[in-house]
Scaffold this motif. Structure first.
Motif, PDB file in Angstrom:
ATOM      1  N   GLN A 223       0.823  -1.209   0.000  1.00  0.00           N
ATOM      2  CA  GLN A 223       0.000   0.000   0.000  1.00  0.00           C
ATOM      3  C   GLN A 223       0.860   1.263   0.000  1.00  0.00           C
ATOM      4  O   GLN A 223       1.949   1.292   0.594  1.00  0.00           O
ATOM      5  CB  GLN A 223      -0.937   0.010   1.214  1.00  0.00           C
ATOM      6  N   GLN A 224       0.361   2.281  -0.684  1.00  0.00           N
ATOM      7  CA  GLN A 224       1.085   3.555  -0.735  1.00  0.00           C
ATOM      8  C   GLN A 224       1.298   4.105   0.676  1.00  0.00           C
ATOM      9  O   GLN A 224       0.360   4.211   1.465  1.00  0.00           O
ATOM     10  CB  GLN A 224       0.296   4.565  -1.577  1.00  0.00           C
ATOM     11  N   GLY A 225       2.519   4.433   0.993  1.00  0.00           N
ATOM     12  CA  GLY A 225       2.853   5.023   2.289  1.00  0.00           C
ATOM     13  C   GLY A 225       3.340   4.027   3.320  1.00  0.00           C
ATOM     14  O   GLY A 225       3.904   4.433   4.345  1.00  0.00           O
ATOM     15  N   ALA A 226       3.164   2.719   3.083  1.00  0.00           N
ATOM     16  CA  ALA A 226       3.543   1.736   4.105  1.00  0.00           C
ATOM     17  C   ALA A 226       5.055   1.682   4.296  1.00  0.00           C
ATOM     18  O   ALA A 226       5.562   1.830   5.419  1.00  0.00           O
ATOM     19  CB  ALA A 226       3.001   0.358   3.741  1.00  0.00           C
ATOM     20  N   VAL A 227       5.799   1.439   3.228  1.00  0.00           N
ATOM     21  CA  VAL A 227       7.252   1.354   3.339  1.00  0.00           C
ATOM     22  C   VAL A 227       7.829   2.717   3.694  1.00  0.00           C
ATOM     23  O   VAL A 227       8.797   2.816   4.467  1.00  0.00           O
ATOM     24  CB  VAL A 227       7.860   0.813   2.031  1.00  0.00           C
ATOM     25  N   GLU A 228       7.227   3.778   3.143  1.00  0.00           N
ATOM     26  CA  GLU A 228       7.696   5.132   3.472  1.00  0.00           C
ATOM     27  C   GLU A 228       7.556   5.392   4.977  1.00  0.00           C
ATOM     28  O   GLU A 228       8.444   6.000   5.606  1.00  0.00           O
ATOM     29  CB  GLU A 228       6.909   6.174   2.692  1.00  0.00           C
ATOM     30  N   PHE A 229       6.439   4.920   5.553  1.00  0.00           N
ATOM     31  CA  PHE A 229       6.256   5.077   6.995  1.00  0.00           C
ATOM     32  C   PHE A 229       7.342   4.324   7.756  1.00  0.00           C
ATOM     33  O   PHE A 229       7.938   4.857   8.704  1.00  0.00           O
ATOM     34  CB  PHE A 229       4.888   4.564   7.435  1.00  0.00           C
ATOM     35  N   LEU A 230       7.599   3.094   7.363  1.00  0.00           N
ATOM     36  CA  LEU A 230       8.607   2.295   8.055  1.00  0.00           C
ATOM     37  C   LEU A 230       9.975   2.955   8.006  1.00  0.00           C
ATOM     38  O   LEU A 230      10.695   3.017   9.012  1.00  0.00           O
ATOM     39  CB  LEU A 230       8.671   0.892   7.452  1.00  0.00           C
ATOM     40  N   ASP A 231      10.337   3.470   6.826  1.00  0.00           N
ATOM     41  CA  ASP A 231      11.632   4.140   6.695  1.00  0.00           C
ATOM     42  C   ASP A 231      11.721   5.353   7.609  1.00  0.00           C
ATOM     43  O   ASP A 231      12.707   5.553   8.327  1.00  0.00           O
ATOM     44  CB  ASP A 231      11.860   4.567   5.239  1.00  0.00           C
ATOM     45  N   ALA A 232      10.664   6.188   7.571  1.00  0.00           N
ATOM     46  CA  ALA A 232      10.673   7.424   8.355  1.00  0.00           C
ATOM     47  C   ALA A 232      10.612   7.129   9.851  1.00  0.00           C
ATOM     48  O   ALA A 232      11.297   7.773  10.658  1.00  0.00           O
ATOM     49  CB  ALA A 232       9.491   8.309   7.941  1.00  0.00           C
ATOM     50  N   TYR A 233       9.800   6.141  10.234  1.00  0.00           N
ATOM     51  CA  TYR A 233       9.637   5.845  11.659  1.00  0.00           C
ATOM     52  C   TYR A 233      10.911   5.240  12.239  1.00  0.00           C
ATOM     53  O   TYR A 233      11.305   5.558  13.367  1.00  0.00           O
ATOM     54  CB  TYR A 233       8.464   4.891  11.857  1.00  0.00           C
ATOM     55  N   GLU A 234      11.545   4.382  11.469  1.00  0.00           N
ATOM     56  CA  GLU A 234      12.823   3.819  11.908  1.00  0.00           C
ATOM     57  C   GLU A 234      13.838   4.933  12.144  1.00  0.00           C
ATOM     58  O   GLU A 234      14.512   4.976  13.179  1.00  0.00           O
ATOM     59  CB  GLU A 234      13.360   2.837  10.874  1.00  0.00           C
ATOM     60  N   ASN A 235      13.948   5.854  11.192  1.00  0.00           N
ATOM     61  CA  ASN A 235      14.899   6.959  11.329  1.00  0.00           C
ATOM     62  C   ASN A 235      14.548   7.865  12.503  1.00  0.00           C
ATOM     63  O   ASN A 235      15.440   8.413  13.164  1.00  0.00           O
ATOM     64  CB  ASN A 235      14.952   7.771  10.036  1.00  0.00           C
ATOM     65  N   ALA A 236      13.245   8.031  12.769  1.00  0.00           N
ATOM     66  CA  ALA A 236      12.827   8.879  13.889  1.00  0.00           C
ATOM     67  C   ALA A 236      13.127   8.226  15.231  1.00  0.00           C
ATOM     68  O   ALA A 236      13.469   8.911  16.210  1.00  0.00           O
ATOM     69  CB  ALA A 236      11.337   9.184  13.785  1.00  0.00           C
ATOM     70  N   MET A 237      13.007   6.903  15.308  1.00  0.00           N
ATOM     71  CA  MET A 237      13.191   6.215  16.581  1.00  0.00           C
ATOM     72  C   MET A 237      14.647   5.993  16.946  1.00  0.00           C
ATOM     73  O   MET A 237      14.974   5.818  18.118  1.00  0.00           O
ATOM     74  CB  MET A 237      12.461   4.867  16.562  1.00  0.00           C
TER      75      MET A 237
END
Length: 294
Positions: A223-237
């Motif tokens: 789904q659109q945004g799923a992998v993008e979320f994972l990338d961004a959330y990993e970098n944020a955490m």
């Protein structure tokens, strides 16, 4: 108990030192790292404790005993007891906590408690008596930690650095999936909402499956945004977890939610656990709170 103490390769710490120098902080930090900690132990009880730990074997691999002047006259026997125990347990170490007189006085004044050896005198009188009683064990200590310049977090961090098992985690991270319709997890430090992704529940062939099934995983990650979320959330955490480690926050919980806690949140929890589990000094646990609910 037998006359011969069981030989055991597990670590043994005797934690002692000046009252107000941070023994309780050290004991708590050791306990958080998995040490078996016994507080306010009379010196005469050290041998029975080590006999029990030796018989327990791997069940008690690391034992720490806090011994201090609360033991009154018995405390003066600590150097002799320690010398005897070293013959049977060469891996035994004595940690002595110290701080300058003015720092100890300030700490006692801050908590408004008398020094245990103060009697009818001042706090400083009690500190001086304790220094006299502690001189022999301080000279025999393997490690002396001056805590004058430490706050409790810095001292705990120092203990972690010195006494963590090699390769052990400095931070335990629980990543938990949940369903919003069942309520927020009360122990969550951070919450993320996966309801921005299409719900597999509305796909007839996926409704009866869960996020642990490959078909659901493939659907969610496509789904659109799923992998993008994972990338961004990993970098944020990454900096957040690094900060937790610096502040000696040993445990944290990331809660990943969707409507029912069965599909999207499960997939994203598993993916984040795989990513964040690669961080140095971090042990990741996965929990799916609502996966078994109807």
């Amino acid at each position: 108990m037998t006359d011969e103490m069981p030989s055991e390769t597990g670590e043994v710490l005797i934690v002692t030192g000046m009252s107000g120098a941070g023994r309780s902080t050290v004991a708590d930090a050791l306990e958080d790292m998995g040490w078996y900690v016994v507080d306010n132990l009379p010196p005469q009880m050290l041998r029975p404790l080590l006999e029990v730990s030796g018989l327990a074997g791997s069940a008690l691999p690391r034992v720490a005993a806090v011994v201090d002047v609360r033991g009154r006259d018995m405390f003066t026997q600590l150097p002799d007891v320690t010398r005897t125990l070293r013959d049977a347990r060469p891996q035994l170490r004595v940690v002595f906590l110290d701080a300058s007189d003015d720092v100890l006085v300030r700490r006692y004044e801050a908590v408004r408690r008398p020094h245990p050896l103060q009697e009818d005198g001042t706090i400083l009188d009690g500190i001086r008596r304790e220094r006299e009683r502690s001189r022999a064990i301080r000279e025999a200590a393997d490690v002396i930690i001056d805590t004058s310049g430490f706050n409790i977090h810095q001292l705990a961090t120092k203990v972690v650095e010195m006494f963590s098992a090699e390769g052990s985690a400095q931070h335990t991270l629980t990543i938990m999936s949940f369903g919003f319709k069942y309520g927020l997890p009360p122990d969550a430090d951070v919450v993320a909402d996966m309801r921005f992704l299409p719900n597999p529940y509305w796909q007839d062939d996926l409704r009866g499956l869960t996020g642990k099934d490959e078909a659901v995983r493939d659907f969610v990650l496509a789904q659109q945004g799923a992998v993008e979320f994972l990338d961004a959330y990993e970098n944020a955490m990454i900096p957040v977890i690094a900060g937790y480690q610096r502040e000696n926050k040993r445990h944290s919980v990331i809660a990943i939610g969707c409507t029912g806690g069965k599909h999207r949140s499960v997939v994203m929890t598993e993916e984040l656990a795989d990513r964040l589990g690669r961080l140095p000094g971090v042990a990741v646990r996965v929990k799916h709170r609502d996966l078994g609910r109807e």
